[in-house]
Scaffold this active site. Structure first.
Site, PDB file in Angstrom:
ATOM      1  NE  ARG A 152      54.016  78.209  45.030  1.00 19.16           N
ATOM      2  CZ  ARG A 152      53.061  78.282  45.969  1.00 19.16           C
ATOM      3  NH1 ARG A 152      53.350  78.205  47.257  1.00 19.16           N
ATOM      4  NH2 ARG A 152      51.793  78.418  45.586  1.00 19.16           N
ATOM      5  NE  ARG A 203      47.360  45.762  40.441  1.00 24.19           N
ATOM      6  CZ  ARG A 203      47.974  45.282  41.527  1.00 24.19           C
ATOM      7  NH1 ARG A 203      47.276  44.649  42.474  1.00 24.19           N
ATOM      8  NH2 ARG A 203      49.280  45.428  41.702  1.00 24.19           N
ATOM      9  CG  HIS A 249      38.806  42.318  41.292  1.00 28.70           C
ATOM     10  ND1 HIS A 249      40.082  42.697  41.644  1.00 28.70           N
ATOM     11  CD2 HIS A 249      38.959  41.215  40.513  1.00 28.70           C
ATOM     12  CE1 HIS A 249      40.955  41.858  41.093  1.00 28.70           C
ATOM     13  NE2 HIS A 249      40.302  40.959  40.406  1.00 28.70           N
ATOM     14  CE  LYS A 275      36.096  48.673  44.421  1.00 31.05           C
ATOM     15  NZ  LYS A 275      36.263  47.488  43.568  1.00 31.05           N
ATOM     16  CE1 TYR A 298      42.647  50.800  44.004  1.00 32.55           C
ATOM     17  CE2 TYR A 298      40.519  50.171  44.901  1.00 32.55           C
ATOM     18  CZ  TYR A 298      41.780  49.842  44.459  1.00 32.55           C
ATOM     19  OH  TYR A 298      42.197  48.522  44.477  1.00 32.55           O
ATOM     20  CG  ASP A 300      42.184  39.230  38.486  1.00 37.88           C
ATOM     21  OD1 ASP A 300      42.807  40.303  38.609  1.00 37.88           O
ATOM     22  OD2 ASP A 300      41.256  38.879  39.258  1.00 37.88           O
TER      23      ASP A 300
HETATM   24  C1  LIG Z   1      41.611  44.751  47.636  1.00 41.13           C
HETATM   25  C2  LIG Z   1      42.381  44.491  48.897  1.00 41.13           C
HETATM   26  C3  LIG Z   1      43.398  43.556  48.951  1.00 41.13           C
HETATM   27  N1  LIG Z   1      44.077  43.344  50.111  1.00 41.13           N
HETATM   28  C4  LIG Z   1      45.162  42.364  50.108  1.00 41.13           C
HETATM   29  C5  LIG Z   1      44.749  40.966  49.704  1.00 41.13           C
HETATM   30  C6  LIG Z   1      45.936  40.425  48.964  1.00 41.13           C
HETATM   31  O1  LIG Z   1      46.833  39.801  49.886  1.00 41.13           O
HETATM   32  C7  LIG Z   1      46.611  41.659  48.377  1.00 41.13           C
HETATM   33  C8  LIG Z   1      46.330  41.839  46.904  1.00 41.13           C
HETATM   34  O2  LIG Z   1      44.941  41.740  46.728  1.00 41.13           O
HETATM   35  P1  LIG Z   1      44.325  41.578  45.277  1.00 41.13           P
HETATM   36  O3  LIG Z   1      45.169  40.648  44.469  1.00 41.13           O
HETATM   37  O4  LIG Z   1      42.856  41.253  45.455  1.00 41.13           O
HETATM   38  O5  LIG Z   1      44.503  43.050  44.713  1.00 41.13           O
HETATM   39  P2  LIG Z   1      43.869  43.606  43.344  1.00 41.13           P
HETATM   40  O6  LIG Z   1      43.920  42.565  42.283  1.00 41.13           O
HETATM   41  O7  LIG Z   1      44.497  44.914  43.116  1.00 41.13           O
HETATM   42  O8  LIG Z   1      42.356  43.816  43.743  1.00 41.13           O
HETATM   43  C9  LIG Z   1      41.704  45.052  43.582  1.00 41.13           C
HETATM   44  O9  LIG Z   1      41.547  45.229  42.181  1.00 41.13           O
HETATM   45  C10 LIG Z   1      40.430  45.927  41.720  1.00 41.13           C
HETATM   46  C11 LIG Z   1      40.901  46.834  40.597  1.00 41.13           C
HETATM   47  C12 LIG Z   1      39.604  46.638  42.717  1.00 41.13           C
HETATM   48  O10 LIG Z   1      38.879  47.586  42.398  1.00 41.13           O
HETATM   49  C13 LIG Z   1      39.558  46.140  44.097  1.00 41.13           C
HETATM   50  O11 LIG Z   1      39.873  47.175  45.011  1.00 41.13           O
HETATM   51  C14 LIG Z   1      40.436  44.980  44.357  1.00 41.13           C
HETATM   52  O12 LIG Z   1      39.738  43.793  44.034  1.00 41.13           O
HETATM   53  O13 LIG Z   1      46.088  42.784  49.106  1.00 41.13           O
HETATM   54  C15 LIG Z   1      43.779  44.044  51.268  1.00 41.13           C
HETATM   55  O14 LIG Z   1      44.402  43.839  52.326  1.00 41.13           O
HETATM   56  N2  LIG Z   1      42.769  44.973  51.237  1.00 41.13           N
HETATM   57  C16 LIG Z   1      42.059  45.227  50.087  1.00 41.13           C
HETATM   58  O15 LIG Z   1      41.148  46.104  50.099  1.00 41.13           O
END
Ligand SMILES: Cc1cn([C@H]2C[C@H](O)[C@@H](COP(=O)(O)OP(=O)(O)O[C@H]3O[C@H](C)C(=O)[C@H](O)[C@H]3O)O2)c(=O)[nH]c1=O
Length: 182
Positions: A23, A59, A62, A72, A132, A169
């Site tokens: 399956r 990404r 962070h 994480k 994650y 970033d």
């Molecule tokens: C991280 C996060 C973001 N957001 C919102 C804030 C922004 O409006 C949007 C995108 O956020 P951001 O550009 O910070 O997403 P990433 O660049 O993927 O950030 C993540 O990237 C690296 C790889 C990580 O390990 C972290 O979890 C986190 O920093 O989602 C939320 O509402 N909750 C959250 O936990």
């Protein structure tokens, strides 16, 4: 579940036991009891994240400052990424060192990085989706970053040509200029 140690003792790679049949497949992607037994202390995840990225998207790196530091547990459910954890605990003997691992829907590997590590990834497949778990809630005012190509960390990112990054970033500080973690 097989556990692989890395050069940083606190960073672990998990390989779940996959049950395949005609399956398809089944596996337990997370077991609180098993995870706590392996880590050696109770780990309480409070949030699940899910992100999709196109090829070449990077990404990170962070992290969140205490009291909102996040451990994480990361896995890739579509495509493949090069996932990286960097030790940013100034008191650590492995401060500034990094671990990188390919996580993919195919290998079903998971990377555990506790609080005190910065996290980032590079998308290797046309598209990739990452799930994650985090040990603390999102706290944007405590959200910090380190530039992806910091010369003191020297992460060996796979060479895919120009990376696609958020404006945030592209201007992250160097490790030695970033806000102190510990
Ligand atoms: C991280 C996060 C973001 N957001 C919102 C804030 C922004 O409006 C949007 C995108 O956020 P951001 O550009 O910070 O997403 P990433 O660049 O993927 O950030 C993540 O990237 C690296 C790889 C990580 O390990 C972290 O979890 C986190 O920093 O989602 C939320 O509402 N909750 C959250 O936990």
């Amino acid at each position: 579940m097989n556990v692989i140690k890395t050069k940083i003792p606190e960073v672990l790679i998990f390989e779940p036991k996959i049950f395949g049949d005609e399956r398809g497949f089944f596996f337990e992607s997370f077991s609180q009891k098993y995870f706590n037994d392996i880590i050696g202390y109770p780990v309480n995840f409070v949030q699940d994240n899910h992100s999709q990225s196109s090829k070449g998207v990077l990404r990170g790196l962070h992290y969140q400052l205490p009291p909102y530091a996040q451990g994480k547990l990361v896995r890739c459910v579509v495509g493949e990424v090069f996932d990286v954890a960097v030790d940013i605990r100034r008191s650590s003997p492995t401060f500034g060192q990094w671990v990188g691992v390919n996580l993919s829907a195919e290998n079903k590997k998971q990377l555990w990085l506790p609080e005190g590590f910065a996290h980032g990834f590079l998308t290797l497949s046309e598209t990739a989706e990452l799930l994650y778990k985090t040990t603390n809630y999102y706290a944007p005012q405590y959200d910090r970053g380190i530039i992806w190509n910091d010369e003191t960390i020297k992460i060996e990112w796979p060479q895919l040509g120009d990376f696609i990054m958020s404006n945030k970033d592209l201007i992250q500080p160097l490790l030695n200029e970033s806000d102190d973690f510990l």
